[in-house]
Write a protein that holds these residues in place. Structure first.
Motif, short mmCIF file in Angstrom:
data_model
loop_
_atom_site.label_atom_id
_atom_site.label_comp_id
_atom_site.label_asym_id
_atom_site.label_seq_id
_atom_site.Cartn_x
_atom_site.Cartn_y
_atom_site.Cartn_z
N SER A 135 -2.23 -5.63 -7.83
CA SER A 135 -3.09 -5.13 -8.90
C SER A 135 -3.45 -3.65 -8.71
CB SER A 135 -4.38 -5.96 -9.00
OG SER A 135 -5.20 -5.71 -7.88
N GLY A 136 -2.99 -3.05 -7.60
CA GLY A 136 -3.29 -1.63 -7.36
C GLY A 136 -4.74 -1.43 -6.93
N TYR A 137 -5.03 -0.26 -6.32
CA TYR A 137 -6.39 0.04 -5.84
C TYR A 137 -6.96 -1.17 -5.09
CZ TYR A 137 -5.92 3.78 -9.27
OH TYR A 137 -5.47 4.85 -10.00
N TYR A 138 -6.09 -1.83 -4.30
CA TYR A 138 -6.46 -3.15 -3.76
C TYR A 138 -7.58 -3.09 -2.73
CZ TYR A 138 -2.64 -1.40 -0.82
OH TYR A 138 -1.83 -0.61 -0.05
N ASN A 139 -7.70 -1.99 -1.98
CA ASN A 139 -8.81 -1.94 -1.01
C ASN A 139 -10.15 -1.87 -1.74
OD1 ASN A 139 -7.37 -2.06 1.46
ND2 ASN A 139 -6.70 0.05 1.15
N GLN A 140 -10.20 -1.02 -2.78
CA GLN A 140 -11.45 -0.92 -3.55
C GLN A 140 -11.75 -2.22 -4.29
OE1 GLN A 140 -9.20 2.40 -4.30
NE2 GLN A 140 -10.80 3.35 -5.50
N LYS A 141 -10.68 -2.81 -4.85
CA LYS A 141 -10.89 -4.05 -5.61
C LYS A 141 -11.33 -5.20 -4.72
CE LYS A 141 -8.05 -2.85 -9.62
NZ LYS A 141 -6.81 -3.09 -10.39
#
Ligand code: SF4
Length: 211
Positions: free
Chosen positions: A75-81
Motif C-alpha cells: 500500500s506504500g508509505y507502509y511504515n507510516q501507515k
C-alpha cells in the motif's frame, strides 16, 4: 448547491448501486480507509489480502510495527501507515473493538475523536464515519472536487466548507451519502478522469466543461 439530488439520480441510473465500501467487516473498512491514502485500490486489496485471516483489532494491537509494515507493504508509505493502523486500533479499543458501541456515540463527537488520531485526516475520518459507523458525513475527495467543479459548481477551498455546503443541499441520509460518494468515484474512473472522456458521459448535457 442546486441540482445535487438530480445529479445523484442520473449517476445512479447510469452506474447502478455500487455496494461500497468493499470490506467484509467494519474494522476491515477502517483499515482500508487508512491504507488507501495516496495509493490505488488495487494496492490496498493486495495489502488486505496479505493479512489472510489475521485482520483483527487484536492482531494489529499486538503485532510489532515492523511486521505490520511488511504485511501492508504493497500500500506504500507502509511504515507510516503501520503507525496509523496502531493508533486507529488504540482508538477503537476505547469501544472494546465493537462497532455498535462506537456507533452509539454522537457523530460529531466521534469525528472529533477520529481527527485527533494520528494519521486520520478529514477524508479518512468521514469515510470511517459514513461507511463503518453509518453516520451521515459526506466524504469529499479529489474526484468530488473535480466533478463538481467541471459541472459548474462554486467549490469552496476548505474541506469542511464544501462538505457542509453539500450536506446542506441534500437530505441528511446515510444511504444517499454512501451511494453518492461511490457513484462519484465510479464516474471519475469511467468518464470524468484527469483527462475526461466526455463522449457518452451521463451528465454531458448539463456539464460546463465538456470537451
Ligand atoms: S462531460 Fe466531461 S468534464 Fe463533464 S462531467 Fe462528463 S466527463 Fe466530466
Amino acid at each position: 448547491m442546486n441540482g445535487l439530488h438530480e445529479l445523484f439520480c442520473t449517476l445512479l441510473h447510469a452506474y447502478n448501486k455500487r455496494h461500497w465500501w468493499p470490506a467484509k467487516t467494519p474494522f476491515e473498512m477502517m483499515v482500508g480507509a487508512i491504507l488507501t491514502q495516496n495509493t490505488t485500490w488495487t494496492n490496498v486489496g493486495k495489502a488486505i489480502a496479505n493479512f489472510g485471516d489475521r485482520l483483527s483489532p487484536a492482531f494489529i494491537a499486538h503485532v510489532n510495527c515492523d511486521e505490520l509494515a511488511q504485511i501492508i507493504r504493497s500500500s506504500g508509505y507502509y511504515n507510516q501507515k503501520a503507525i496509523k493502523l496502531k493508533a486507529l486500533t488504540e482508538w477503537y479499543g476505547k469501544y472494546e473493538y465493537t462497532i455498535e458501541k462506537a456507533a452509539h456515540i454522537d457523530g460529531e463527537l466521534l469525528r472529533t475523536e477520529l481527527l485527533s488520531v494520528k494519521g486520520i485526516g478529514r477524508e479518512t475520518a468521514d469515510s470511517i464515519l459514513l461507511y463503518a459507523l453509518h453516520k451521515p458525513f459526506f466524504v469529499i475527495d479529489t474526484y468530488t472536487k473535480r466533478i463538481l467543479s467541471r459541472l459548474g459548481y462554486d467549490i469552496p477551498t476548505a474541506y469542511d466548507d464544501l462538505r457542509l455546503k453539500i450536506e446542506a443541499s441534500l437530505p441528511r441520509d446515510v444511504y444517499l451519502y454512501n451511494e453518492f460518494h461511490a457513484l462519484i468515484v465510479e464516474h471519475a474512473k469511467r468518464h470524468c478522469k484527469k483527462k475526461p472522456s466526455c463522449a457518452g458521459c451521463p451528465v454531458e448535457t448539463v456539464c460546463q466543461k465538456r470537451i
